[in-house]
Motif scaffolding. Structure first.
Motif, short mmCIF file in Angstrom:
data_model
loop_
_atom_site.label_atom_id
_atom_site.label_comp_id
_atom_site.label_asym_id
_atom_site.label_seq_id
_atom_site.Cartn_x
_atom_site.Cartn_y
_atom_site.Cartn_z
N VAL A 104 0.79 -1.01 -0.04
CA VAL A 104 -0.23 -0.09 -0.11
C VAL A 104 0.93 1.28 0.18
O VAL A 104 1.25 1.74 1.11
CB VAL A 104 -0.83 0.18 1.13
CG1 VAL A 104 -1.78 1.50 1.30
CG2 VAL A 104 -1.86 -1.27 1.14
N ILE A 105 1.06 1.57 -1.13
CA ILE A 105 1.97 3.00 -1.43
C ILE A 105 1.18 3.96 -2.03
O ILE A 105 0.67 3.70 -3.18
CB ILE A 105 3.33 2.70 -2.26
CG1 ILE A 105 4.19 1.49 -1.54
CG2 ILE A 105 4.32 3.92 -2.61
CD1 ILE A 105 5.25 1.05 -2.41
N PRO A 106 1.17 5.20 -1.52
CA PRO A 106 0.40 6.34 -2.26
C PRO A 106 0.61 6.33 -3.65
O PRO A 106 1.95 6.51 -3.99
CB PRO A 106 0.73 7.40 -1.26
CG PRO A 106 0.99 7.22 0.07
CD PRO A 106 1.71 5.62 -0.24
N LYS A 107 -0.08 6.64 -4.47
CA LYS A 107 -0.22 6.76 -5.91
C LYS A 107 1.16 7.74 -6.40
O LYS A 107 1.77 7.64 -7.24
CB LYS A 107 -1.38 7.08 -6.66
CG LYS A 107 -1.24 6.94 -8.08
CD LYS A 107 -2.65 7.13 -8.68
CE LYS A 107 -2.38 7.44 -10.18
NZ LYS A 107 -1.84 6.13 -10.88
N GLU A 108 1.04 8.81 -5.69
CA GLU A 108 2.07 9.90 -6.10
C GLU A 108 3.45 9.72 -5.79
O GLU A 108 4.38 9.99 -6.60
CB GLU A 108 1.81 11.22 -5.17
CG GLU A 108 2.01 11.16 -3.80
CD GLU A 108 0.47 10.77 -2.86
OE1 GLU A 108 0.16 11.16 -2.01
OE2 GLU A 108 -0.01 9.99 -3.65
N PHE A 109 3.54 8.74 -4.70
CA PHE A 109 5.08 8.13 -4.61
C PHE A 109 5.36 6.87 -5.35
O PHE A 109 6.56 6.76 -5.83
CB PHE A 109 5.37 7.96 -3.14
CG PHE A 109 4.95 9.19 -2.18
CD1 PHE A 109 5.90 10.35 -2.49
CD2 PHE A 109 4.07 9.33 -1.14
CE1 PHE A 109 5.48 11.41 -1.52
CE2 PHE A 109 3.83 10.15 -0.49
CZ PHE A 109 4.58 11.47 -0.68
N ALA A 110 4.36 6.15 -5.37
CA ALA A 110 4.81 4.77 -6.16
C ALA A 110 4.91 5.03 -7.87
O ALA A 110 5.63 4.46 -8.43
CB ALA A 110 3.56 3.82 -6.12
#
Length: 421
Positions: free
Chosen positions: A213-219
C-alpha cells in the motif's frame, strides 16, 4: 524474553498461581494451553510441556518467539496484579528447545487414506490447517507461489527475532506428517484453479497479503530508492538487500519496526521512522519497539511524508510536515514544522492488500478480502478460507488459530457427506 536453563525455567514456572480458570489460556488465540505446559515445567515434566505445546500448536516455537504475548497471554496473567506476569513466551521457547534438542517425535504421521485436500498458501494459517488435516488422515497438498514455505515467518520477520532454522524445523515437522508442499507454484499462472477444483475434494485458501500500500504519488514518481516493506524484508531475509547509509521508514506497526531493525543490522548508519501519530498510539508491540530503539533507530512521531527529493531519478531526501490532530480522523498540517531528511532508501510499511482473489470464485468484501463465516466457509460449498486472506494482516498466533478452525470445518464438511451434495 529470557533464555532459560532447566533450573531457571522451573523457578519461573513455580511463580505460577495455578489459576483454576487460567486467564492466560483464555487469552491464547491458538489454544496452546499455557496453564498446562507451565504446570508441567513446574513439576519437572519437560516432556509433557513440549507435548502440550506441539499437540496444540504446529508452530509452537515460532509463536514463542514472534507472538505479541505482552498483549495476549502475559497481559492476562493473574500474577500481573502482584508483581509481573509469568514469562510465558520464554517458558514456551524453553520447552520447544527441549523438544528439538531431545529429538522428540511428538506428532506421528498418519497414512493418508481419506480425501485429497488442497491448501493454497504455505504460511502459518495454511500449514497449520495442513498439519491438522494430515493428522486426521487426509491427503494434503499445499501450493506455495514462492520458493520457500513459511509465508511471513520466512519473508516478513527478521532473523534476529525469528531464526530461520526455527521456521524450517517446524515446517519439516509438518512435512513429516505426509504433507506435500509444491513450491514455486502460483495458482492462476503455474496451475489453474480449475485444475485444483477437479482433483481435490475441498480447497483451503490461506494466501497471504503481499501487495504494498504505497500512495500513488510516490509509487508512480519513477524514483529509485522507494520500496515496500515486504519487498525490502524479503530481500533482507534472503540476504540480498543493499542498504545505504540513510533509511527512512513510514509506518508504526511491527512490520515497520522489523524494517528498521533489518536496516540497522544490515549496515545502515541512520534509520528513521516517521509516524503520523504519537508513539503511545503506535500499533507495534512493546518487544518490537524496544528492539528497534535499542539498535539506535530514531522515531519521529506526528509527522507525515509530503515529498521526495531526487537527483538523476535517485532518491536523496524526503520531506515531511508535522501534523496536529483534532480527533482520531481529522488532522491539519503544521507547516512550521517542516523537515527534510537525507534518505537514499524509503520504505513504506503502511499496510498490505490482497492479490486478485477473484479467480477463486468466492464472494469478496470491498477491500478484496475473502468473505468467510466463523467456521471459515466461503460462498462456495467446498472452498474454505482463513488467515490474512480473510481478516487482513494479523499476528502469527491468530493465523495458526485460523488454520486450526479451517481444518475442523473441512473435516466436519467431508464427514457430513459434503461430497455427495
Amino acid at each position: 524474553m529470557r533464555k532459560f536453563t532447566p533450573l531457571n525455567a522451573i523457578e519461573e514456572a513455580s511463580r505460577c498461581l495455578l489459576c483454576h480458570d487460567a486467564p492466560c489460556a483464555d487469552a491464547c488465540p491458538a489454544s496452546t494451553a499455557p496453564d498446562k505446559f507451565i504446570r508441567s515445567i513446574r513439576f519437572k515434566n519437560l516432556k509433557g510441556a513440549a507435548e502440550t505445546i506441539r499437540t496444540n500448536n504446529a508452530f509452537g516455537a515460532c509463536c514463542a518467539l514472534a507472538c505479541p504475548r505482552e498483549r495476549l497471554c502475559e497481559e492476562a496473567c493473574a500474577r500481573t496484579g502482584i508483581d509481573r506476569p509469568i514469562d510465558i513466551g520464554g517458558l514456551q521457547a524453553f520447552a520447544m528447545d527441549f523438544e528439538k534438542e531431545s529429538g522428540m517425535k511428538i506428532l506421528e504421521s498418519v497414512t493418508p487414506l481419506l480425501e485429497k485436500i488442497a491448501v493454497i498458501g504455505a504460511g502459518p494459517a495454511g500449514l497449520s490447517a495442513a498439519s491438522s488435516l494430515a493428522l486426521k488422515g487426509y491427503d494434503v497438498t499445499v501450493f506455495e507461489a514462492r520458493e520457500r514455505a513459511g509465508g511471513m515467518l520466512t519473508y516478513g520477520i527478521i532473523t534476529e527475532r525469528l531464526p530461520k532454522d526455527a521456521v524450517d524445523h517446524e515446517i519439516g515437522l509438518i512435512k513429516d506428517l505426509n504433507v506435500k508442499i509444491r513450491l514455486n507454484t502460483k495458482v492462476g499462472s503455474d496451475i489453474s484453479f480449475g485444475e485444483i477444483q477437479k482433483e481435490y475434494k475441498a480447497i483451503c485458501i490461506a494466501a497471504g497479503l503481499w501487495r504494498a500500500v504505497i500512495p500513488k504519488e510516490f509509487a508512480d514518481a519513477g524514483i529509485s530508492g522507494v520500496k515496500s516493506a515486504m519487498e525490502f524484508l524479503a530481500e533482507a531475509n534472503m540476504g540480498g538487500a543493499k542498504i545505504p547509509e540513510n533509511v527512512t521508514i513510514i509506518g508504526g506497526g511491527d512490520v515497520a519496526m522489523d524494517c528498521a531493525a533489518a536496516a540497522m543490522l544490515s549496515g545502515a548508519k541512520n534509520v528513521t521512522i516517521l509516524y503520523r501519530r504519537t508513539i503511545p498510539e503506535m500499533p507495534a508491540g512493546e518487544t518490537e519497539l524496544e528492539f528497534a530503539r535499542n539498535l539506535g533507530v530514531s522515531i519521529i512521531p506526528n509527522f507525515i511524508l509530503t515529498g521526495l527529493v531526487e537527483e538523476n531519478r535517485k532518491l536523496t531526501a524526503v520531506k515531511a510536515t508535522g501534523v496536529t490532530w483534532a480527533d482520531r480522523n481529522t488532522f491539519s498540517e503544521d507547516t512550521v514544522s517542516a523537515i527534510q531528511l537525507r534518505t537514499e532508501l524509503l520504505i513504506f510499511a503502511t499496510g498490505l492488500k490482497p492479490e486478485d482473489f477473484d479467480l477463486f470464485g468466492v464472494s469478496l468484501d470491498k477491500d478484496g478480502l475473502i468473505i468467510a463465516d466463523g467456521s471459515c466457509r466461503t460462498s462456495a460449498e467446498n472452498i474454505f478460507a482463513a488467515g490474512d486472506a480473510v481478516y487482513g494482516g494479523k499476528t502469527v498466533v491468530e493465523a495458526v488459530a485460523a488454520g486450526k478452525r479451517m481444518a475442523l470445518s473441512v473435516d466436519a464438511y467431508l464427514s457430513e457427506g459434503g461430497l455427495e451434495q
